[in-house]
Scaffold this motif. Sequence first.
Motif, PDB file in Angstrom:
ATOM      1  N   ALA A  37       0.851  -1.193   0.000  1.00 11.71           N
ATOM      2  CA  ALA A  37       0.000   0.000   0.000  1.00 11.71           C
ATOM      3  C   ALA A  37       0.887   1.244   0.000  1.00 11.71           C
ATOM      4  N   ALA A  38       0.399   2.317  -0.587  1.00 12.21           N
ATOM      5  CA  ALA A  38       1.162   3.568  -0.656  1.00 12.21           C
ATOM      6  C   ALA A  38       1.199   4.252   0.709  1.00 12.21           C
ATOM      7  N   SER A  39       2.330   4.841   1.015  1.00 17.62           N
ATOM      8  CA  SER A  39       2.450   5.644   2.232  1.00 17.62           C
ATOM      9  C   SER A  39       3.277   6.889   1.914  1.00 17.62           C
ATOM     10  N   TRP A  40       3.008   7.947   2.656  1.00 21.30           N
ATOM     11  CA  TRP A  40       3.736   9.197   2.446  1.00 21.30           C
ATOM     12  C   TRP A  40       5.147   9.057   2.971  1.00 21.30           C
ATOM     13  N   GLU A  41       6.077   9.580   2.220  1.00 23.39           N
ATOM     14  CA  GLU A  41       7.491   9.505   2.561  1.00 23.39           C
ATOM     15  C   GLU A  41       8.122  10.887   2.516  1.00 23.39           C
ATOM     16  N   HIS A  42       8.844  11.214   3.575  1.00 17.66           N
ATOM     17  CA  HIS A  42       9.715  12.387   3.576  1.00 17.66           C
ATOM     18  C   HIS A  42      11.101  11.834   3.244  1.00 17.66           C
ATOM     19  N   ILE A  43      11.581  12.074   2.046  1.00 20.77           N
ATOM     20  CA  ILE A  43      12.850  11.494   1.613  1.00 20.77           C
ATOM     21  C   ILE A  43      13.964  11.896   2.587  1.00 20.77           C
ATOM     22  N   ALA A  56       7.084  12.175  -1.222  1.00 24.50           N
ATOM     23  CA  ALA A  56       6.923  11.142  -2.239  1.00 24.50           C
ATOM     24  C   ALA A  56       6.021  10.040  -1.689  1.00 24.50           C
ATOM     25  N   LEU A  57       5.710   9.084  -2.558  1.00 30.50           N
ATOM     26  CA  LEU A  57       4.963   7.903  -2.138  1.00 30.50           C
ATOM     27  C   LEU A  57       5.861   6.686  -2.281  1.00 30.50           C
ATOM     28  N   CYS A  58       5.874   5.869  -1.239  1.00 30.58           N
ATOM     29  CA  CYS A  58       6.580   4.599  -1.304  1.00 30.58           C
ATOM     30  C   CYS A  58       5.692   3.549  -0.661  1.00 30.58           C
ATOM     31  N   CYS A  59       6.049   2.293  -0.838  1.00 30.76           N
ATOM     32  CA  CYS A  59       5.232   1.239  -0.242  1.00 30.76           C
ATOM     33  C   CYS A  59       5.484   1.209   1.266  1.00 30.76           C
ATOM     34  N   CYS A  60       4.520   0.674   1.994  1.00 29.71           N
ATOM     35  CA  CYS A  60       4.653   0.588   3.446  1.00 29.71           C
ATOM     36  C   CYS A  60       5.850  -0.263   3.851  1.00 29.71           C
ATOM     37  N   GLY A  61       6.179  -1.283   3.050  1.00 31.87           N
ATOM     38  CA  GLY A  61       7.335  -2.123   3.359  1.00 31.87           C
ATOM     39  C   GLY A  61       8.626  -1.320   3.358  1.00 31.87           C
ATOM     40  N   CYS A  62       8.847  -0.542   2.308  1.00 37.00           N
ATOM     41  CA  CYS A  62      10.058   0.293   2.240  1.00 37.00           C
ATOM     42  C   CYS A  62      10.036   1.380   3.309  1.00 37.00           C
ATOM     43  N   ASN A  63       8.889   2.002   3.501  1.00 35.77           N
ATOM     44  CA  ASN A  63       8.795   3.076   4.484  1.00 35.77           C
ATOM     45  C   ASN A  63       9.103   2.556   5.884  1.00 35.77           C
ATOM     46  N   SER A  64       8.583   1.391   6.206  1.00 42.06           N
ATOM     47  CA  SER A  64       8.829   0.790   7.509  1.00 42.06           C
ATOM     48  C   SER A  64      10.303   0.438   7.681  1.00 42.06           C
ATOM     49  N   SER A  65      10.911  -0.099   6.642  1.00 43.78           N
ATOM     50  CA  SER A  65      12.321  -0.463   6.705  1.00 43.78           C
ATOM     51  C   SER A  65      13.212   0.773   6.833  1.00 43.78           C
ATOM     52  N   LYS A  66      12.908   1.810   6.060  1.00 44.93           N
ATOM     53  CA  LYS A  66      13.738   3.025   6.072  1.00 44.93           C
ATOM     54  C   LYS A  66      13.608   3.751   7.401  1.00 44.93           C
ATOM     55  N   LEU A  71      18.642   8.316   3.693  1.00 46.28           N
ATOM     56  CA  LEU A  71      18.473   7.517   2.487  1.00 46.28           C
ATOM     57  C   LEU A  71      19.764   6.787   2.116  1.00 46.28           C
ATOM     58  N   SER A  72      20.887   7.483   2.145  1.00 46.08           N
ATOM     59  CA  SER A  72      22.162   6.860   1.764  1.00 46.08           C
ATOM     60  C   SER A  72      22.533   5.707   2.702  1.00 46.08           C
ATOM     61  N   VAL A  73      22.204   5.819   3.968  1.00 45.36           N
ATOM     62  CA  VAL A  73      22.473   4.752   4.944  1.00 45.36           C
ATOM     63  C   VAL A  73      21.529   3.578   4.694  1.00 45.36           C
ATOM     64  N   TRP A  74      20.250   3.879   4.510  1.00 50.31           N
ATOM     65  CA  TRP A  74      19.257   2.823   4.280  1.00 50.31           C
ATOM     66  C   TRP A  74      19.577   2.015   3.029  1.00 50.31           C
ATOM     67  N   LEU A  75      20.065   2.679   1.980  1.00 51.89           N
ATOM     68  CA  LEU A  75      20.389   1.979   0.736  1.00 51.89           C
ATOM     69  C   LEU A  75      21.486   0.927   0.920  1.00 51.89           C
ATOM     70  N   GLN A  76      22.213   0.986   2.020  1.00 51.14           N
ATOM     71  CA  GLN A  76      23.253  -0.001   2.324  1.00 51.14           C
ATOM     72  C   GLN A  76      22.737  -1.135   3.219  1.00 51.14           C
ATOM     73  N   SER A  77      21.441  -1.128   3.509  1.00 50.37           N
ATOM     74  CA  SER A  77      20.865  -2.115   4.432  1.00 50.37           C
ATOM     75  C   SER A  77      20.641  -3.477   3.769  1.00 50.37           C
ATOM     76  N   LYS A  78      20.491  -4.498   4.603  1.00 47.92           N
ATOM     77  CA  LYS A  78      20.186  -5.844   4.120  1.00 47.92           C
ATOM     78  C   LYS A  78      18.872  -5.847   3.344  1.00 47.92           C
ATOM     79  N   TYR A  79      17.904  -5.063   3.819  1.00 54.39           N
ATOM     80  CA  TYR A  79      16.602  -4.967   3.149  1.00 54.39           C
ATOM     81  C   TYR A  79      16.797  -4.554   1.694  1.00 54.39           C
ATOM     82  N   CYS A  80      17.572  -3.503   1.471  1.00 55.64           N
ATOM     83  CA  CYS A  80      17.789  -3.005   0.107  1.00 55.64           C
ATOM     84  C   CYS A  80      18.600  -3.988  -0.728  1.00 55.64           C
ATOM     85  N   PHE A  81      19.653  -4.540  -0.146  1.00 62.26           N
ATOM     86  CA  PHE A  81      20.458  -5.517  -0.891  1.00 62.26           C
ATOM     87  C   PHE A  81      19.607  -6.698  -1.331  1.00 62.26           C
ATOM     88  N   ALA A  82      18.758  -7.197  -0.443  1.00 60.78           N
ATOM     89  CA  ALA A  82      17.925  -8.366  -0.750  1.00 60.78           C
ATOM     90  C   ALA A  82      16.933  -8.082  -1.879  1.00 60.78           C
TER      91      ALA A  82
END
Length: 100
Positions: A37-43, A56-66, A71-82
């Motif tokens: 589902a879409a959720s509001w995101e403050h990048i 922006a809009l991102c999915c709840c899964g990404c928003n919850s993980s981030k 952003l630069s730190v999150w992009l290095q996470s296991k969630y993003c790599f997977a």
Amino acid sequence: NKWNIPGWLEQEVRERDKACIYCGVAFTQFSVSRKSAASWEHITNDASIITRENIALCCCGCNSSKGQKQLSVWLQSKYCFARGINSESVAPIARKAIQG
């Protein structure tokens, strides 16, 4: 909305972001799947920055993980790599935020 996003900006973002800006998943209704589902995101994690470059809009899964991560730190996470999420795969709005 609870983020005080002006109606004109909410409409603009909804027209721009038809899928998650991070993983690209097509949005679903909340009742179908909470994760996609879409959720509001403050990048940039600052609720006072209410601009077309930061909202922006991102999915709840990404928003919850981030969460509150940069952003630069999150992009290095296991969630993003997977999920193959990286600075090249994200939507242009997120790439601009990374480039500063």
